[in-house]
Design a protein around this motif. Sequence first.
Motif, PDB file in Angstrom:
ATOM      1  N   ASN A 330       0.832  -1.211   0.000  1.00 43.46           N
ATOM      2  CA  ASN A 330       0.000   0.000   0.000  1.00 43.46           C
ATOM      3  C   ASN A 330       0.867   1.262   0.000  1.00 43.46           C
ATOM      4  O   ASN A 330       0.537   2.264   0.634  1.00 43.46           O
ATOM      5  CB  ASN A 330      -0.948  -0.005   1.207  1.00 43.46           C
ATOM      6  N   LYS A 333      -0.447   4.883  -0.682  1.00 43.84           N
ATOM      7  CA  LYS A 333      -1.028   5.688   0.388  1.00 43.84           C
ATOM      8  C   LYS A 333       0.025   6.212   1.368  1.00 43.84           C
ATOM      9  O   LYS A 333      -0.102   7.331   1.892  1.00 43.84           O
ATOM     10  CB  LYS A 333      -2.062   4.842   1.148  1.00 43.84           C
ATOM     11  N   GLU A 366      -4.556  -8.963  -1.484  1.00 40.12           N
ATOM     12  CA  GLU A 366      -3.964  -7.734  -0.947  1.00 40.12           C
ATOM     13  C   GLU A 366      -5.112  -6.766  -0.699  1.00 40.12           C
ATOM     14  O   GLU A 366      -5.843  -6.401  -1.617  1.00 40.12           O
ATOM     15  CB  GLU A 366      -2.956  -7.113  -1.907  1.00 40.12           C
ATOM     16  N   GLY A 368      -5.967  -3.240   1.644  1.00 41.34           N
ATOM     17  CA  GLY A 368      -5.497  -2.205   2.566  1.00 41.34           C
ATOM     18  C   GLY A 368      -4.005  -2.345   2.780  1.00 41.34           C
ATOM     19  O   GLY A 368      -3.213  -2.406   1.825  1.00 41.34           O
ATOM     20  N   ASP A 369      -3.601  -2.449   4.027  1.00 36.66           N
ATOM     21  CA  ASP A 369      -2.179  -2.516   4.364  1.00 36.66           C
ATOM     22  C   ASP A 369      -1.653  -3.941   4.496  1.00 36.66           C
ATOM     23  O   ASP A 369      -0.522  -4.146   4.935  1.00 36.66           O
ATOM     24  CB  ASP A 369      -1.922  -1.783   5.692  1.00 36.66           C
TER      25      ASP A 369
END
Length: 637
Positions: A330, A333, A366, A368-369
């Motif tokens: 991620n 972000k 996969e 989000g984080d």
Amino acid sequence: MAGPVVHPEDYYTPTTKPNRPVPFWKKPQVYTIVVILCITSYFLGAWQHNGAATTTTTTSNLEATNIQCNPVVETTIKSPALDFTAHHKAEDVPVSKEVTKTYPACDIKLSEYTPCQDQKRSLKFSRDRLIYRERHCPEKRELLKCRVPAPFGYRAPFKWPVSRDLAWYANVPHKELTVEKAIQNWIRFEGERFRFPGGGTMFPNGADAYIDDIGKLINLKDGSIRTAIDTGCGVASWGAYLMSRDILPLSFAPRDTHEAQVQFALERGVPALIGVMSSTRLPYPSRAFDIAHCSRCLIPWGQNDGAYLIEVDRVLRPGGYWILSGPPINWQKHWKGWERTKEDLNAEQTGIENVAKSLCWNKFIEKGDIAIWQKPLNHMECKLNKKISQNPPFCPAQNPDEAWYTSIETCLVPLPEASDDEVAGGGLKKWPARLNAIPPRISQGTLKGVTAEVFQNDGELWKKRVAYYKNVNSQLGQAGRYRNLLDMNAHLGGFAAALIKEPLWVMNVVPVEANVNTLGVVFERGLIGTYQSWCEAMSTYPRTYDLLHADSVFTLYKDRCEMEDIVLEMDRILRPEGSIIVRDDVDILVKVKAIADGMDWESRIVDHEDGPLEREKLLFAVKRYWTAPAVPDEQIN
């Protein structure tokens, strides 16, 4: 400052007599039998008195057969009187020249001494791939012959589960992480103690919430996932909260600038070892863990030809998962907060994806984080792909379970042969059925001399033995008295299995000198452990364990290394007021006890559970409470 107040009834002492069962002659049913026998005897005697003729006839028959019966003669046997009088003067008795050797306390500067991860010694080795943080043990001439002291003010750790959240500052006097990781909520300092809020770099909402997020992606509740390895564990909050889900973690981290992170984990009651991903294999067998985890563990997974992911692949069970959070996952972000360029992070993730693909892993999800990959159930399809791409190639014939100073190779360890959707090496039962099911390594006959019958008999044997241990040391059955246990010669894990219902965990050591490498079986049962040679120090901090169990350890190492060095290592890794159980031949135990006396342990030798005629005996001991004297901080540093 005085040590903690200890009430005699609160702690087991080996000089306490074992709890004995009610004698058979005190049981009520025995009285009934005795009464019946007395009545029967009375009537039988009366009958014999009235039937004298019959008796005479019987006597005549005996005479007819030329059997002579000597008449009973009442005699008084004169036993010699016991003579308590001394017949020798004191000067006539030869004086033994053998004096118990005593072991002094080490300097307070050695209160956190880890012989094979000594920071000064490590500077002699290469910094390439962190080789200097691997095991580098002292030479025989460098071995210390002193007892490592607990720091002044040391106190018994909080009982589990309170210990998950609290630890005494005096036990681990390091505040560095409270400053360095303050915003990440790893650890806080509150007066005389530390508090662990459960935070982490990639789980600001706490480890519990983070594990819930993982549980939405893979099933953590059905028993299919039991063993987990956490690489670069920090203070082991992920492992600490995973245990409430009946998943057994094993965390590791190097002894580095994050001072005492593994020590904090152990103080919390979470399984952990000092370790590092470097040039040698991790000290675990192949196909050991159901999941592997890295949360911003700073391991360069895509570098060195993928060597570190190749090692994860070796220890990961077929169908197991690798979980990664933190850089570069991620990155779109977080790239600004990580203070790295988009290009750099994208290149890192691409490198990881390529290595995972070359290992025939499937990118599971996969979100989000969190990113999760899954290892295949077998290598059938992978072998077809390797005909096209040989990077990395399959390793030539080798022992995939060999992992003691064994170099990591940049080749893929092949799984056992399997077909279609069959699990290579054999499928495992879900937990808790896995504990007592016949492990695949045994059912498939890969362990010499270990059959299903041997395994089942071993399980029953250890139930009997542990019951006897609890009879001698009643505190072994008291919840909370012991949390961190070490079995120094675990064999099939029977000792740990017999204690599975207690709120504790056991580190099962299979010595590298053992005749049969059984550590794979230990993991297949849903237990954890490590390889170790007891001629060297263990990769752990002082005062790690509450109880040590040593079954035939000293027989195994006879003529291999010094007995006193093994006992000194036991003293180093045992907490003050911790307990020891040693099983061995009586002649060896007498020598161990002499060393234990020199360590100022309280100890006694007791009979084998099968009685006094067995040569094997047991030594029960307790390490007495003692600490270093108070020293100003400036003298310690």
